[in-house]
Design a protein around this motif. Sequence first.
Motif, PDB file in Angstrom:
ATOM      1  N   PHE A 106       0.820  -1.210   0.000  1.00  0.00           N
ATOM      2  CA  PHE A 106       0.000   0.000   0.000  1.00  0.00           C
ATOM      3  C   PHE A 106       0.857   1.265   0.000  1.00  0.00           C
ATOM      4  CE2 PHE A 106      -2.633   3.290   2.027  1.00  0.00           C
ATOM      5  CZ  PHE A 106      -3.723   3.253   1.166  1.00  0.00           C
ATOM      6  N   LYS A 115      -3.678  -0.349  -6.410  1.00  0.00           N
ATOM      7  CA  LYS A 115      -3.501  -1.003  -5.112  1.00  0.00           C
ATOM      8  C   LYS A 115      -4.843  -1.444  -4.541  1.00  0.00           C
ATOM      9  CE  LYS A 115      -0.981   2.559  -3.859  1.00  0.00           C
ATOM     10  NZ  LYS A 115      -0.105   3.514  -3.126  1.00  0.00           N
ATOM     11  N   ALA A 119      -6.080  -5.382  -3.746  1.00  0.00           N
ATOM     12  CA  ALA A 119      -6.632  -5.836  -2.472  1.00  0.00           C
ATOM     13  C   ALA A 119      -8.045  -6.389  -2.653  1.00  0.00           C
ATOM     14  CB  ALA A 119      -6.633  -4.689  -1.473  1.00  0.00           C
ATOM     15  N   LEU A 146      -3.476  -8.602   4.229  1.00  0.00           N
ATOM     16  CA  LEU A 146      -3.466  -7.215   3.780  1.00  0.00           C
ATOM     17  C   LEU A 146      -2.671  -6.323   4.737  1.00  0.00           C
ATOM     18  CD1 LEU A 146      -7.094  -6.718   2.409  1.00  0.00           C
ATOM     19  CD2 LEU A 146      -4.981  -7.048   1.129  1.00  0.00           C
ATOM     20  N   TYR A 151      -1.807  -2.369   4.356  1.00  0.00           N
ATOM     21  CA  TYR A 151      -3.116  -1.795   4.066  1.00  0.00           C
ATOM     22  C   TYR A 151      -3.780  -1.396   5.380  1.00  0.00           C
ATOM     23  CZ  TYR A 151      -2.911  -3.123  -0.837  1.00  0.00           C
ATOM     24  OH  TYR A 151      -2.566  -3.214  -2.159  1.00  0.00           O
TER      25      TYR A 151
END
Length: 393
Positions: A106, A115, A119, A146, A151
């Motif tokens: 991220f 991005k 995800a 993640l 993230y």
Amino acid sequence: MGNPVSSPIADFVMESLLDNVTRTLDFQIPILRKYVDDLLLALPREHVEQVREKFNQYHPKIQFTVEIESDYRLPYLDLILIRQPDQSIKTEWYRKAIASGRFLNFRSAHNTRLKINTALNFIKRVKIFSTNISPDAALKLIHENLKLNDYPTALINRLVQKANETDTTSQNTQDTPTQHYRSILNIDGLTANIVRSLKTDYPQVRIGTTQQHTIRSLLPVVKDPIQPIDRSNVVYNIPCAGASDRNETCSKVYVGQTSYKLRTRMSKHKCDVTKLNRIIASGSTASDPAIRELRQSAVVEHCFNQGHVFDFDKATVLDSSNKHRRHLEVLEMCYIQSTPNTVNIQNDTDGRAISYGGVFHTLSRTAHKHSSAPVSGYEEETQTTITNCESSG
């Protein structure tokens, strides 16, 4: 590897292999599924080695290994297949033990939409593939992977909710309009605004982004460079050498474009000039049909009117495009308009769209900055200007 026909050939070979092998077995394989060269089979245990040997006899360079289920679990592609007591199959999302668990971070410099889509696709894969674990366990798996890629938790929760809404919407959607896909260069602070504007006016167009700096741009070139004279799909210029017998110099140049090799195009120009000189030497005048036909070329016209000679050996490449032929024509018009001392005739730029007017005016005003630049660069400023001109079309 990398050849466009690799995939069809691989599929053809595997189909041939399966036909030959299954024909030689003395029993029928209950379940056989294929993804390229990964095979999933259900077999009686006593026949496993027999089948493996049959597969490996097809060709000495195509050899298979066997992985048998352990504790009713078998990895296959991105799945773990779990055989239930009633012989049904359930699945879980799977990654190899050696996998780092990292994908597009991220905090990387990639486009934010890229991005988020990465995800979102990961969330959908885990949700679809995980039929053997509870939704809470799948959600925990999503958060762990993640977060490993930096993230934020709030973003993960929003994307999980969006994935759930997408699943519901896709079930209720019947007819969807045809989508058109285009890509533009990712420029921080600009591309996102352009995409938002286009999305409002053209909802059927999906915009993707490309990166200016790729792995390929960082790696050294291992192939021998193509010499300029052997390049194709180029815009070029040829300087005029004047008339040496009269000690006349000339600063004029001819700008042209060709989809053939530059060497081939230079040969054609030389041939036209040689033919003109031969016809004139025979006593023909300007009214001769052969001379009128040759004079349709701006190179020949300049040689005929001024008695000058072009230095074809000093022809240089200004720009190139391996896309549509129209790209070359637009690039040629840009260079003709931005070069004040061309011998090109007026109708070389008559085909330009009216929307190019402002761009050509800007090029004409700034052309003097580049008129003396070396060919090897044209340098970066010229290349940037011309590329933007092409993109605007």
